[in-house]
Design a protein around this motif. Sequence first.
Motif, PDB file in Angstrom:
ATOM      1  N   LYS A 223       8.890 -34.360  27.355  1.00 12.48           N
ATOM      2  CA  LYS A 223       8.625 -35.754  26.993  1.00 12.48           C
ATOM      3  C   LYS A 223       7.884 -36.440  28.137  1.00 12.48           C
ATOM      4  O   LYS A 223       8.302 -36.372  29.282  1.00 12.48           O
ATOM      5  CB  LYS A 223       9.927 -36.490  26.690  1.00 12.48           C
ATOM      6  N   THR A 224       6.768 -37.072  27.798  1.00 11.22           N
ATOM      7  CA  THR A 224       5.959 -37.761  28.802  1.00 11.22           C
ATOM      8  C   THR A 224       5.660 -39.180  28.324  1.00 11.22           C
ATOM      9  O   THR A 224       6.073 -39.580  27.240  1.00 11.22           O
ATOM     10  CB  THR A 224       4.641 -37.007  29.047  1.00 11.22           C
ATOM     11  N   GLY A 225       4.910 -39.907  29.124  1.00 12.94           N
ATOM     12  CA  GLY A 225       4.540 -41.265  28.744  1.00 12.94           C
ATOM     13  C   GLY A 225       5.671 -42.245  28.975  1.00 12.94           C
ATOM     14  O   GLY A 225       6.761 -41.906  29.453  1.00 12.94           O
ATOM     15  N   ARG A 226       5.413 -43.478  28.615  1.00 13.13           N
ATOM     16  CA  ARG A 226       6.390 -44.538  28.816  1.00 13.13           C
ATOM     17  C   ARG A 226       7.633 -44.279  27.965  1.00 13.13           C
ATOM     18  O   ARG A 226       7.562 -44.134  26.753  1.00 13.13           O
ATOM     19  CB  ARG A 226       5.765 -45.884  28.451  1.00 13.13           C
ATOM     20  N   ARG A 227       8.783 -44.180  28.630  1.00 12.22           N
ATOM     21  CA  ARG A 227      10.069 -43.943  27.986  1.00 12.22           C
ATOM     22  C   ARG A 227      10.085 -42.669  27.134  1.00 12.22           C
ATOM     23  O   ARG A 227      10.787 -42.580  26.126  1.00 12.22           O
ATOM     24  CB  ARG A 227      10.464 -45.141  27.128  1.00 12.22           C
ATOM     25  N   GLY A 228       9.288 -41.685  27.558  1.00 14.36           N
ATOM     26  CA  GLY A 228       9.290 -40.415  26.846  1.00 14.36           C
ATOM     27  C   GLY A 228       8.782 -40.508  25.431  1.00 14.36           C
ATOM     28  O   GLY A 228       9.245 -39.784  24.541  1.00 14.36           O
ATOM     29  N   SER A 229       7.787 -41.368  25.217  1.00 13.36           N
ATOM     30  CA  SER A 229       7.301 -41.615  23.857  1.00 13.36           C
ATOM     31  C   SER A 229       6.374 -40.523  23.346  1.00 13.36           C
ATOM     32  O   SER A 229       6.079 -40.459  22.157  1.00 13.36           O
ATOM     33  CB  SER A 229       6.568 -42.955  23.813  1.00 13.36           C
ATOM     34  N   HIS A 230       5.905 -39.650  24.252  1.00 16.78           N
ATOM     35  CA  HIS A 230       4.967 -38.594  23.849  1.00 16.78           C
ATOM     36  C   HIS A 230       5.569 -37.235  24.170  1.00 16.78           C
ATOM     37  O   HIS A 230       6.180 -37.050  25.219  1.00 16.78           O
ATOM     38  CB  HIS A 230       3.636 -38.750  24.582  1.00 16.78           C
ATOM     39  N   LEU A 231       5.405 -36.278  23.263  1.00 15.15           N
ATOM     40  CA  LEU A 231       5.908 -34.928  23.467  1.00 15.15           C
ATOM     41  C   LEU A 231       4.741 -34.021  23.824  1.00 15.15           C
ATOM     42  O   LEU A 231       3.837 -33.805  23.020  1.00 15.15           O
ATOM     43  CB  LEU A 231       6.608 -34.420  22.204  1.00 15.15           C
ATOM     44  N   SER A 232       4.751 -33.514  25.052  1.00 14.92           N
ATOM     45  CA  SER A 232       3.704 -32.606  25.516  1.00 14.92           C
ATOM     46  C   SER A 232       4.106 -31.170  25.177  1.00 14.92           C
ATOM     47  O   SER A 232       5.160 -30.691  25.607  1.00 14.92           O
ATOM     48  CB  SER A 232       3.504 -32.760  27.029  1.00 14.92           C
ATOM     49  N   ILE A 233       3.270 -30.495  24.404  1.00 12.39           N
ATOM     50  CA  ILE A 233       3.562 -29.139  23.937  1.00 12.39           C
ATOM     51  C   ILE A 233       2.526 -28.187  24.519  1.00 12.39           C
ATOM     52  O   ILE A 233       1.319 -28.472  24.512  1.00 12.39           O
ATOM     53  CB  ILE A 233       3.536 -29.063  22.398  1.00 12.39           C
ATOM     54  N   SER A 234       2.983 -27.059  25.016  1.00 13.04           N
ATOM     55  CA  SER A 234       2.086 -26.046  25.561  1.00 13.04           C
ATOM     56  C   SER A 234       1.053 -25.627  24.525  1.00 13.04           C
ATOM     57  O   SER A 234       1.414 -25.219  23.415  1.00 13.04           O
ATOM     58  CB  SER A 234       2.899 -24.824  25.998  1.00 13.04           C
ATOM     59  N   PRO A 235      -0.248 -25.712  24.850  1.00 13.68           N
ATOM     60  CA  PRO A 235      -1.268 -25.233  23.907  1.00 13.68           C
ATOM     61  C   PRO A 235      -1.070 -23.767  23.528  1.00 13.68           C
ATOM     62  O   PRO A 235      -1.347 -23.376  22.390  1.00 13.68           O
ATOM     63  CB  PRO A 235      -2.576 -25.428  24.681  1.00 13.68           C
ATOM     64  N   LEU A 236      -0.571 -22.964  24.470  1.00 15.70           N
ATOM     65  CA  LEU A 236      -0.341 -21.554  24.159  1.00 15.70           C
ATOM     66  C   LEU A 236       0.786 -21.387  23.149  1.00 15.70           C
ATOM     67  O   LEU A 236       0.738 -20.502  22.291  1.00 15.70           O
ATOM     68  CB  LEU A 236      -0.022 -20.780  25.445  1.00 15.70           C
ATOM     69  N   LYS A 237       1.797 -22.241  23.222  1.00 18.01           N
ATOM     70  CA  LYS A 237       2.868 -22.196  22.226  1.00 18.01           C
ATOM     71  C   LYS A 237       2.321 -22.483  20.830  1.00 18.01           C
ATOM     72  O   LYS A 237       2.643 -21.772  19.864  1.00 18.01           O
ATOM     73  CB  LYS A 237       3.959 -23.208  22.575  1.00 18.01           C
ATOM     74  N   LEU A 238       1.490 -23.505  20.724  1.00 18.79           N
ATOM     75  CA  LEU A 238       0.908 -23.860  19.431  1.00 18.79           C
ATOM     76  C   LEU A 238       0.035 -22.724  18.894  1.00 18.79           C
ATOM     77  O   LEU A 238       0.072 -22.413  17.693  1.00 18.79           O
ATOM     78  CB  LEU A 238       0.086 -25.136  19.567  1.00 18.79           C
ATOM     79  N   LEU A 239      -0.733 -22.101  19.776  1.00 17.59           N
ATOM     80  CA  LEU A 239      -1.571 -20.978  19.357  1.00 17.59           C
ATOM     81  C   LEU A 239      -0.712 -19.818  18.877  1.00 17.59           C
ATOM     82  O   LEU A 239      -0.977 -19.230  17.825  1.00 17.59           O
ATOM     83  CB  LEU A 239      -2.476 -20.529  20.510  1.00 17.59           C
ATOM     84  N   GLY A 240       0.330 -19.484  19.660  1.00 12.66           N
ATOM     85  CA  GLY A 240       1.201 -18.376  19.276  1.00 12.66           C
ATOM     86  C   GLY A 240       1.849 -18.595  17.929  1.00 12.66           C
ATOM     87  O   GLY A 240       1.915 -17.678  17.089  1.00 12.66           O
ATOM     88  N   GLU A 241       2.320 -19.809  17.693  1.00 13.05           N
ATOM     89  CA  GLU A 241       2.957 -20.106  16.408  1.00 13.05           C
ATOM     90  C   GLU A 241       1.960 -19.996  15.260  1.00 13.05           C
ATOM     91  O   GLU A 241       2.294 -19.522  14.173  1.00 13.05           O
ATOM     92  CB  GLU A 241       3.579 -21.494  16.457  1.00 13.05           C
ATOM     93  N   SER A 242       0.704 -20.419  15.504  1.00 13.99           N
ATOM     94  CA  SER A 242      -0.305 -20.331  14.445  1.00 13.99           C
ATOM     95  C   SER A 242      -0.665 -18.884  14.117  1.00 13.99           C
ATOM     96  O   SER A 242      -1.073 -18.580  12.998  1.00 13.99           O
ATOM     97  CB  SER A 242      -1.570 -21.095  14.858  1.00 13.99           C
ATOM     98  N   LEU A 243      -0.496 -18.003  15.104  1.00 16.01           N
ATOM     99  CA  LEU A 243      -0.787 -16.581  14.901  1.00 16.01           C
ATOM    100  C   LEU A 243       0.460 -15.782  14.525  1.00 16.01           C
ATOM    101  O   LEU A 243       0.392 -14.564  14.383  1.00 16.01           O
ATOM    102  CB  LEU A 243      -1.408 -15.990  16.176  1.00 16.01           C
ATOM    103  N   GLU A 244       1.585 -16.488  14.382  1.00 20.45           N
ATOM    104  CA  GLU A 244       2.872 -15.864  14.053  1.00 20.45           C
ATOM    105  C   GLU A 244       3.277 -14.818  15.094  1.00 20.45           C
ATOM    106  O   GLU A 244       3.818 -13.761  14.781  1.00 20.45           O
ATOM    107  CB  GLU A 244       2.830 -15.236  12.650  1.00 20.45           C
ATOM    108  N   VAL A 245       3.021 -15.173  16.357  1.00 22.02           N
ATOM    109  CA  VAL A 245       3.435 -14.349  17.495  1.00 22.02           C
ATOM    110  C   VAL A 245       4.741 -14.913  18.042  1.00 22.02           C
ATOM    111  O   VAL A 245       4.881 -16.137  18.154  1.00 22.02           O
ATOM    112  CB  VAL A 245       2.343 -14.364  18.593  1.00 22.02           C
ATOM    113  N   PRO A 246       5.714 -14.071  18.376  1.00 22.48           N
ATOM    114  CA  PRO A 246       6.955 -14.587  18.970  1.00 22.48           C
ATOM    115  C   PRO A 246       6.677 -15.380  20.251  1.00 22.48           C
ATOM    116  O   PRO A 246       5.964 -14.904  21.133  1.00 22.48           O
ATOM    117  CB  PRO A 246       7.767 -13.323  19.272  1.00 22.48           C
ATOM    118  N   VAL A 247       7.232 -16.593  20.317  1.00 23.74           N
ATOM    119  CA  VAL A 247       7.028 -17.459  21.482  1.00 23.74           C
ATOM    120  C   VAL A 247       8.378 -17.732  22.125  1.00 23.74           C
ATOM    121  O   VAL A 247       9.328 -18.156  21.461  1.00 23.74           O
ATOM    122  CB  VAL A 247       6.363 -18.787  21.080  1.00 23.74           C
ATOM    123  N   HIS A 248       8.461 -17.509  23.426  1.00 27.77           N
ATOM    124  CA  HIS A 248       9.693 -17.727  24.191  1.00 27.77           C
ATOM    125  C   HIS A 248       9.392 -18.752  25.281  1.00 27.77           C
ATOM    126  O   HIS A 248       8.413 -18.611  26.016  1.00 27.77           O
ATOM    127  CB  HIS A 248      10.188 -16.421  24.810  1.00 27.77           C
TER     128      HIS A 248
END
Length: 363
Positions: free
Chosen positions: A57-82
């Motif tokens: 969580k980033t931004g003022r009062r944790g208003s934004h969720l920062s997600i790893s671009p690699l996590k998003l890519l892995g999920e789109s390719l149906e690769v196990p993400v840890h």
Amino acid sequence: MKCFTAHFYTGTSNAAKRRFDILFFGRDEFSCNVFKQLHDARDVWQSISIATNPDVKTGRRGSHLSISPLKLLGESLEVPVHTIPRRKVDFRGWMPPPPFTNTNEAHVSVPASETHLLVTASFGRILRPSLLRLFPPAQRLNVHPSLLPAYRGPAPIQRALMRGENVTGVCVIDMMEKKEGIDAGSVWGCESMVVPESATFPSMSVELAQTGGNLLVTVLRDMLLGKAHSIPQPPVSSTTPHASAISASDAQVDFTSQTALDIVRLSRAIAHQRPISTTMPDGRTLQLHHLSVSRSHDDLGPVEPGWAVYSPHTHTVLIKCADREWLSVLKLKTQDRALLVAKEWWNGVKGLGLLHEGMLKLF
């Protein structure tokens, strides 16, 4: 533009090995572009998994969720993400997923399999020795975007652009324990390329990552055929450039010592992560955006570095720099104010009474 490629081979070819079980460590867009090349090369792996940073969580009062671009890519390719622990101290005890560890017993590792392969690309964390030892010594690889030993460290692309290098490249190297040196492992392959004059960090990152991904796949294919081998890096000298992390001080310009070209190169290298900044006479920070080197302006007379003036001819703010060069600034942002085009910003400054004979002194 690519200009040189080197892969290192043994003199003989052994029997083909089984495809790899790969654990890929990364986080950002560079990691993603390397991973895409590796994922497409189905002939080199039988299983592939990702280890990356957790959501934050980033931004003022944790208003934004920062997600790893690699996590998003892995999920789109149906690769196990840890995901690894957020805190570095907790990462020291983190254990990778099966097949690299045995989950039937807590924190019990399996012997290093000949198919286990670790790859890192812009991961940003130090891997502890016990984690590295879960993989065979020659199967702990890192994709590093420089022609090693030049620019060892966390910011090789930025530092090469800041220095105005004409040529850079990417290497696939052995991962070593921290005590043996960061980015100091033997080289399995390298590829160099010309740096375009207008290159920026985002553009070079994409090209180097795609080249590095292809190089990694070539090295792995050679490994499976028993043809690959690594060679030690050349020794480091007192003139070998290092790639230390980018800090806030790097973004603060000094017009008395830096030329306009120096500052433009700096902007191309780090503006994606830190705005180029100077200081107003009233102490407020001033961000400089969309920079270029301007032609000589003898009509302005003798001017000391650090003095700025608005030019109706270029529609930019011109700032005198070292070596009699002028920096042209299209947009500016005063601390706690909106980003403005040069003319609007200059009109606002005039109303503050900060000008001296029509010019503004920056520090």
